[in-house]
Design a protein around this motif. Structure first.
Motif, PDB file in Angstrom:
ATOM      1  N   LEU A 267       0.859  -1.184   0.000  1.00 29.34           N
ATOM      2  CA  LEU A 267       0.000   0.000   0.000  1.00 29.34           C
ATOM      3  C   LEU A 267       0.891   1.228   0.000  1.00 29.34           C
ATOM      4  O   LEU A 267       1.593   1.507   0.971  1.00 29.34           O
ATOM      5  CB  LEU A 267      -0.920   0.013   1.226  1.00 29.34           C
ATOM      6  CG  LEU A 267      -2.033  -1.044   1.290  1.00 29.34           C
ATOM      7  CD1 LEU A 267      -2.795  -1.133  -0.016  1.00 29.34           C
ATOM      8  CD2 LEU A 267      -1.518  -2.401   1.715  1.00 29.34           C
ATOM      9  N   ILE A 268       0.875   1.968  -1.103  1.00 26.62           N
ATOM     10  CA  ILE A 268       1.821   3.059  -1.307  1.00 26.62           C
ATOM     11  C   ILE A 268       1.243   4.381  -0.819  1.00 26.62           C
ATOM     12  O   ILE A 268       0.119   4.752  -1.167  1.00 26.62           O
ATOM     13  CB  ILE A 268       2.217   3.149  -2.790  1.00 26.62           C
ATOM     14  CG1 ILE A 268       2.915   1.846  -3.217  1.00 26.62           C
ATOM     15  CG2 ILE A 268       3.131   4.345  -3.044  1.00 26.62           C
ATOM     16  CD1 ILE A 268       3.205   1.765  -4.690  1.00 26.62           C
ATOM     17  N   VAL A 269       2.037   5.100  -0.025  1.00 29.73           N
ATOM     18  CA  VAL A 269       1.674   6.416   0.471  1.00 29.73           C
ATOM     19  C   VAL A 269       2.357   7.499  -0.352  1.00 29.73           C
ATOM     20  O   VAL A 269       1.749   8.508  -0.701  1.00 29.73           O
ATOM     21  CB  VAL A 269       2.043   6.557   1.968  1.00 29.73           C
ATOM     22  CG1 VAL A 269       1.746   7.967   2.468  1.00 29.73           C
ATOM     23  CG2 VAL A 269       1.297   5.523   2.800  1.00 29.73           C
ATOM     24  N   SER A 270       3.639   7.297  -0.656  1.00 29.52           N
ATOM     25  CA  SER A 270       4.419   8.260  -1.431  1.00 29.52           C
ATOM     26  C   SER A 270       5.560   7.530  -2.116  1.00 29.52           C
ATOM     27  O   SER A 270       5.692   6.302  -1.982  1.00 29.52           O
ATOM     28  CB  SER A 270       4.973   9.364  -0.520  1.00 29.52           C
ATOM     29  OG  SER A 270       5.980   8.832   0.338  1.00 29.52           O
ATOM     30  N   ASP A 271       6.394   8.272  -2.824  1.00 35.14           N
ATOM     31  CA  ASP A 271       7.538   7.652  -3.493  1.00 35.14           C
ATOM     32  C   ASP A 271       8.500   7.003  -2.504  1.00 35.14           C
ATOM     33  O   ASP A 271       9.243   6.086  -2.862  1.00 35.14           O
ATOM     34  CB  ASP A 271       8.303   8.693  -4.315  1.00 35.14           C
ATOM     35  CG  ASP A 271       7.544   9.125  -5.559  1.00 35.14           C
ATOM     36  OD1 ASP A 271       6.607   8.394  -5.953  1.00 35.14           O
ATOM     37  OD2 ASP A 271       7.883  10.177  -6.137  1.00 35.14           O
ATOM     38  N   THR A 272       8.489   7.483  -1.273  1.00 32.63           N
ATOM     39  CA  THR A 272       9.457   6.994  -0.295  1.00 32.63           C
ATOM     40  C   THR A 272       8.823   6.279   0.898  1.00 32.63           C
ATOM     41  O   THR A 272       9.522   5.943   1.844  1.00 32.63           O
ATOM     42  CB  THR A 272      10.327   8.160   0.229  1.00 32.63           C
ATOM     43  OG1 THR A 272       9.468   9.170   0.784  1.00 32.63           O
ATOM     44  CG2 THR A 272      11.156   8.767  -0.896  1.00 32.63           C
ATOM     45  N   LYS A 273       7.511   6.047   0.827  1.00 31.93           N
ATOM     46  CA  LYS A 273       6.862   5.363   1.953  1.00 31.93           C
ATOM     47  C   LYS A 273       5.731   4.471   1.474  1.00 31.93           C
ATOM     48  O   LYS A 273       4.881   4.886   0.673  1.00 31.93           O
ATOM     49  CB  LYS A 273       6.316   6.373   2.969  1.00 31.93           C
ATOM     50  CG  LYS A 273       5.698   5.720   4.198  1.00 31.93           C
ATOM     51  CD  LYS A 273       5.230   6.760   5.212  1.00 31.93           C
ATOM     52  CE  LYS A 273       4.661   6.098   6.452  1.00 31.93           C
ATOM     53  NZ  LYS A 273       4.216   7.085   7.464  1.00 31.93           N
ATOM     54  N   ALA A 274       5.725   3.255   1.976  1.00 33.38           N
ATOM     55  CA  ALA A 274       4.652   2.308   1.677  1.00 33.38           C
ATOM     56  C   ALA A 274       4.563   1.307   2.820  1.00 33.38           C
ATOM     57  O   ALA A 274       5.479   1.193   3.650  1.00 33.38           O
ATOM     58  CB  ALA A 274       4.916   1.596   0.353  1.00 33.38           C
ATOM     59  N   TYR A 275       3.447   0.580   2.846  1.00 31.70           N
ATOM     60  CA  TYR A 275       3.248  -0.443   3.860  1.00 31.70           C
ATOM     61  C   TYR A 275       3.181  -1.801   3.166  1.00 31.70           C
ATOM     62  O   TYR A 275       2.390  -2.000   2.241  1.00 31.70           O
ATOM     63  CB  TYR A 275       1.965  -0.194   4.641  1.00 31.70           C
ATOM     64  CG  TYR A 275       1.991   1.077   5.463  1.00 31.70           C
ATOM     65  CD1 TYR A 275       2.598   1.097   6.723  1.00 31.70           C
ATOM     66  CD2 TYR A 275       1.426   2.260   4.982  1.00 31.70           C
ATOM     67  CE1 TYR A 275       2.639   2.264   7.487  1.00 31.70           C
ATOM     68  CE2 TYR A 275       1.453   3.425   5.737  1.00 31.70           C
ATOM     69  CZ  TYR A 275       2.063   3.422   6.986  1.00 31.70           C
ATOM     70  OH  TYR A 275       2.105   4.573   7.733  1.00 31.70           O
ATOM     71  N   LEU A 276       4.017  -2.722   3.624  1.00 33.16           N
ATOM     72  CA  LEU A 276       4.050  -4.067   3.067  1.00 33.16           C
ATOM     73  C   LEU A 276       3.341  -5.011   4.024  1.00 33.16           C
ATOM     74  O   LEU A 276       3.791  -5.218   5.162  1.00 33.16           O
ATOM     75  CB  LEU A 276       5.502  -4.520   2.855  1.00 33.16           C
ATOM     76  CG  LEU A 276       5.689  -5.914   2.247  1.00 33.16           C
ATOM     77  CD1 LEU A 276       5.245  -5.905   0.774  1.00 33.16           C
ATOM     78  CD2 LEU A 276       7.131  -6.376   2.369  1.00 33.16           C
ATOM     79  N   LEU A 277       2.204  -5.551   3.575  1.00 35.74           N
ATOM     80  CA  LEU A 277       1.479  -6.520   4.383  1.00 35.74           C
ATOM     81  C   LEU A 277       2.168  -7.876   4.241  1.00 35.74           C
ATOM     82  O   LEU A 277       2.463  -8.317   3.134  1.00 35.74           O
ATOM     83  CB  LEU A 277       0.023  -6.619   3.931  1.00 35.74           C
ATOM     84  CG  LEU A 277      -0.780  -5.316   3.867  1.00 35.74           C
ATOM     85  CD1 LEU A 277      -2.246  -5.624   3.616  1.00 35.74           C
ATOM     86  CD2 LEU A 277      -0.614  -4.495   5.133  1.00 35.74           C
ATOM     87  N   ARG A 278       2.386  -8.534   5.376  1.00 34.22           N
ATOM     88  CA  ARG A 278       3.057  -9.830   5.374  1.00 34.22           C
ATOM     89  C   ARG A 278       2.115 -10.853   6.012  1.00 34.22           C
ATOM     90  O   ARG A 278       1.964 -10.901   7.227  1.00 34.22           O
ATOM     91  CB  ARG A 278       4.395  -9.737   6.114  1.00 34.22           C
ATOM     92  CG  ARG A 278       5.319  -8.666   5.511  1.00 34.22           C
ATOM     93  CD  ARG A 278       6.764  -8.839   5.956  1.00 34.22           C
ATOM     94  NE  ARG A 278       6.884  -8.918   7.407  1.00 34.22           N
ATOM     95  CZ  ARG A 278       7.851  -9.593   8.046  1.00 34.22           C
ATOM     96  NH1 ARG A 278       8.765 -10.247   7.347  1.00 34.22           N
ATOM     97  NH2 ARG A 278       7.901  -9.593   9.361  1.00 34.22           N
TER      98      ARG A 278
END
Length: 400
Positions: free
Chosen positions: A127-138
């Motif tokens: 889930l991408i927030v910005s070019d430098t931040k995202a959340y990876l669901l595991r």
């Protein structure tokens, strides 16, 4: 058009990097862009996978097997002018590709942590927030990763984590399966399985993306901070256009060994009021005796008053596509021509068209539907993807 421009257009067309041969510049001399679907696909017997690209405008030219994979457990996610291939169980990797060079990975990073040991992280979504931040669901871990999707080294990829293990006292793995970023918050759906069985109600964890901390939505007797769902085994989250509210689709899951892992009718579609942090059951999947939509398989929303879901009785040509109003409980309408056919997932392109994956082993591909005068129109009956499509997202590719 010069002969040089024509020759360039003809050379680039098969690579889907071009939609129109107009010199590639606008009046301000800025690059032009067009949209393309990126599609994860798998072999019929789940022996391998691949990625297809399909132009998002007629005649919907397809380029198949752009990326070949030894695993069939794939999922694609758009990053705007690039895309990610998430390699799930038994591979535990994420790859980034540039739309301008869609067959060559920019990087391949592991989704395993040193503390995971022999457990598989089994990444499920990005889930991408910005070019430098995202959340990876595991899915195979109790810890969600905060990552930098533009990281140029693997060491710089993971930048933090959020512990959600409290949602599963069985093994500390809450099976985080799907998510969505909405109005400054990340919503994470967790299945909370025990030995693959759906024995507990599911939850939505709500994360403040500014602070990366979980929000206590409404203290409950079990002390969990998230939103308890009136369904089990959520598999998809989508936003309702025109509001901050979201819809959760749950397939109900399966019973345990003693139940023969039978399909459970504990699913449905739930509307989340993100202001009140409340969950309302919109459609119930019924019970083992009466289940009018069978079990719910996937969902997409096109406008504030038009969404679609797939009802399924299992594998094969047993799916029906339904249109519904996300804000009411009015009876869903079966879409003509899309009843008792093999379908898998749904996606909505930037032009407001509905893409439907067709999962027949002999005729796999994608159908594209429009909408006019209160009914669906078929813009493309079947775009051949060679392999069976899994999921679809949309990227912006440069017109050169």
């Amino acid at each position: 058009m010069t002969m040089k421009t024509l020759r360039t257009c003809l050379l680039l067309l098969p690579a889907l990097l071009l939609a129109a041969c107009d010199g590639g510049k606008n009046a301000d001399d800025a690059p032009l862009f067009t949209d393309s679907a990126v599609i994860a696909t798998r072999a019929p017997l789940f022996t391998s996978g691949a990625v297809s690209l399909v132009a998002a405008t007629a005649p919907f030219a397809a380029r198949n097997n752009v990326v070949a994979s030894a695993t069939s457990d794939l999922f694609v996610r758009s990053g705007g002018d690039h895309y990610f291939v998430i390699k799930r169980f038994d591979t535990n990797q994420i790859q980034r590709y540039a739309a301008s060079n869609p067959a060559a990975p920019v990087y391949t990073y592991s989704t395993q942590d040193a503390t995971d040991g022999t457990a598989q992280s089994n990444p499920s979504d990005l889930l991408i927030v910005s070019d430098t931040k995202a959340y990876l669901l595991r899915y195979g871990s109790g810890k969600l990763w905060i990552v930098n999707p533009s990281a140029t080294t693997e060491a710089a990829f993971k930048i933090g984590e959020i512990d959600l293990s409290a949602y599963d006292t069985f093994d500390g793995v809450p099976e985080m399966t799907a998510g969505i970023v909405r109005n400054g918050r990340l919503y994470v759906a967790m299945q909370r399985l025990e030995s693959f069985a759906s024995v507990k109600t599911s939850y939505i964890a709500v994360i403040d993306i500014a602070t990366n901390t979980e929000i206590d939505t409404a203290p409950t007797i079990d002390g969990l901070k998230g939103i308890e769902l009136p369904v089990r085994d959520p598999v998809s989250l989508v936003g309702i256009p025109g509001s901050n509210n979201i819809l959760v689709l749950a397939d109900g899951g399966y019973g345990g060994f003693d139940d023969g892992y039978a399909q459970l009718y504990e699913g449905g579609i739930v509307r989340i009021d993100t202001a009140a942090n409340s969950a309302t059951l919109v459609f119930d999947d019924g019970d083992a005796t009466t289940h009018p939509f069978d079990f719910f398989a996937d969902i997409a929303t096109v406008t504030s008053d038009r969404g679609y879901f797939i009802g399924s009785t299992g594998f094969g040509a047993t799916q029906t596509l339904y249109r519904f109003n996300p804000n009411t409980t009015a009876a869903p309408i079966a879409v003509p021509g899309f009843q008792a056919v093999a379908m898998g997932s749904l996606a909505v392109d930037p032009n407001g068209k509905l893409w439907v994956t067709r999962t027949s082993d002999t005729q796999p591909g994608v159908s594209i539907l429009g909408f006019t005068s209160g009914a669906e129109t078929v813009d493309a009956s079947l775009i051949d993807t060679v392999l069976t499509p899994i999921n679809i997202d949309f990227i912006t590719v440069p017109v050169l």
